[in-house]
Write an enzyme that holds these catalytic residues in place. Structure first.
Site, short mmCIF file in Angstrom:
data_model
loop_
_atom_site.label_atom_id
_atom_site.label_comp_id
_atom_site.label_asym_id
_atom_site.label_seq_id
_atom_site.Cartn_x
_atom_site.Cartn_y
_atom_site.Cartn_z
N HIS A 70 -60.95 48.39 115.76
CA HIS A 70 -61.99 47.86 115.49
C HIS A 70 -62.16 46.49 115.92
O HIS A 70 -61.06 45.67 115.66
CB HIS A 70 -62.25 48.11 113.94
CG HIS A 70 -63.45 47.55 113.44
ND1 HIS A 70 -64.50 48.22 113.55
CD2 HIS A 70 -63.76 46.19 112.74
CE1 HIS A 70 -65.59 47.68 112.94
NE2 HIS A 70 -65.33 46.47 112.69
N ASP A 90 -63.74 52.28 108.15
CA ASP A 90 -63.18 50.84 108.54
C ASP A 90 -62.70 50.20 107.21
O ASP A 90 -62.55 49.00 106.95
CB ASP A 90 -64.14 50.00 108.99
CG ASP A 90 -64.81 50.45 110.55
OD1 ASP A 90 -63.91 51.14 111.16
OD2 ASP A 90 -65.97 50.08 110.84
C1 GRF Z 1 -64.05 48.90 121.23
O1 GRF Z 1 -64.59 47.66 121.09
C2 GRF Z 1 -63.42 49.40 120.31
O2 GRF Z 1 -62.85 48.32 119.28
C3 GRF Z 1 -64.76 49.98 119.48
O3 GRF Z 1 -65.30 50.68 120.47
C4 GRF Z 1 -65.00 50.01 121.54
C5 GRF Z 1 -64.63 50.94 122.63
O4 GRF Z 1 -64.37 50.47 123.91
N1 GRF Z 1 -64.17 50.90 118.39
P1 GRF Z 1 -63.63 51.53 124.84
O5 GRF Z 1 -64.47 52.76 125.06
O6 GRF Z 1 -62.33 51.58 124.73
O7 GRF Z 1 -63.75 50.37 126.08
#
Ligand code: GRF
Length: 206
Positions: free
Chosen positions: A115, A151
């Site tokens: 997160h 979360d």
């Molecule tokens: C990340 O910022 C993660 O923390 C959130 O969604 C985003 C996903 O990015 N849950 P990616 O697809 O891994 O580039």
């Protein structure tokens, strides 16, 4: 070898970071057994293919299933790839669907999420924007075990990122993302090395 099932919905940079860590030997005794995407057009699928990882798509938009039915497809797919209630690890890496309590229970203690904020602050979507709008001076990212309430599960690793005066949502997100890539692999390694113990709300790292 410890099998990971990685659930994705979009860009897939966290998936890419995991696969690079494995390739470069920074993440040991781990392999990605399957990547599961909730969307057909997720860039994460291209990344999986580039690394020769088996990828399955369950097109959430067009399947017209209840959350429970949909999650049963995910569960069956994970099981086919060796990830069960007693083996392997499920990693939510930018997975944008809320999981059913049944799915969360099935993989309880074997299901982690990344997160982009320091939980318990700024849960839910657009966490980086929430942090900016609130005016915090420090934000960051969190890897935690997943529980049914979004979360809120026990925290495994966190990393702080300073918020700058001139930050935009994009610039802050970009700096947080770099740290996400590091702490997600770190949390996976701790898990597969058997170093994490959940005690109530706390994760004790040995
Ligand atoms: C990340 O910022 C993660 O923390 C959130 O969604 C985003 C996903 O990015 N849950 P990616 O697809 O891994 O580039």
């Amino acid at each position: 070898m410890n099998d990971l099932g990685v659930l994705v919905s979009g860009r897939g940079s966290n998936l890419e970071a995991i696969l690079e860590s494995i390739r470069e030997g920074r993440l040991k005794e781990v392999r990605v057994a399957v990547v599961i995407s909730s969307a057909t057009d997720a860039r994460a699928l291209t990344i999986a293919r580039k690394f020769g990882i088996e990828a399955e798509v369950f097109d959430f938009k067009n399947l017209n299933l209840t959350r429970l039915e949909y999650d049963r497809l995910l569960t069956d797919c994970l099981k086919r790839h060796g990830i069960t209630s007693s083996a392997g690890l499920v990693v939510l890496a930018g997975y944008d669907k809320i999981l059913s309590p049944e799915f969360v229970r099935e993989f309880s203690g074997r299901l982690i999420n990344i997160h982009p904020a320091l939980l318990p602050a700024f849960r839910g979507l657009h966490a980086q924007k929430q942090a900016l709008d609130f005016g915090v001076k420090v934000s960051g990212c969190t890897v935690h075990f997943v529980v049914p309430e979004v979360d809120t599960g026990p925290i495994i690793v966190q990393k702080c990122v300073e918020v700058r005066e001139d930050d935009t949502e994009e610039s802050l997100s970009e700096r947080i993302l770099k740290e996400e890539h590091l702490i997600l692999s770190k949390a996976i390694q701790l898990f597969v090395d058997g170093k994490l113990r959940i005690v109530g709300r706390r994760v004790v790292v040995s």
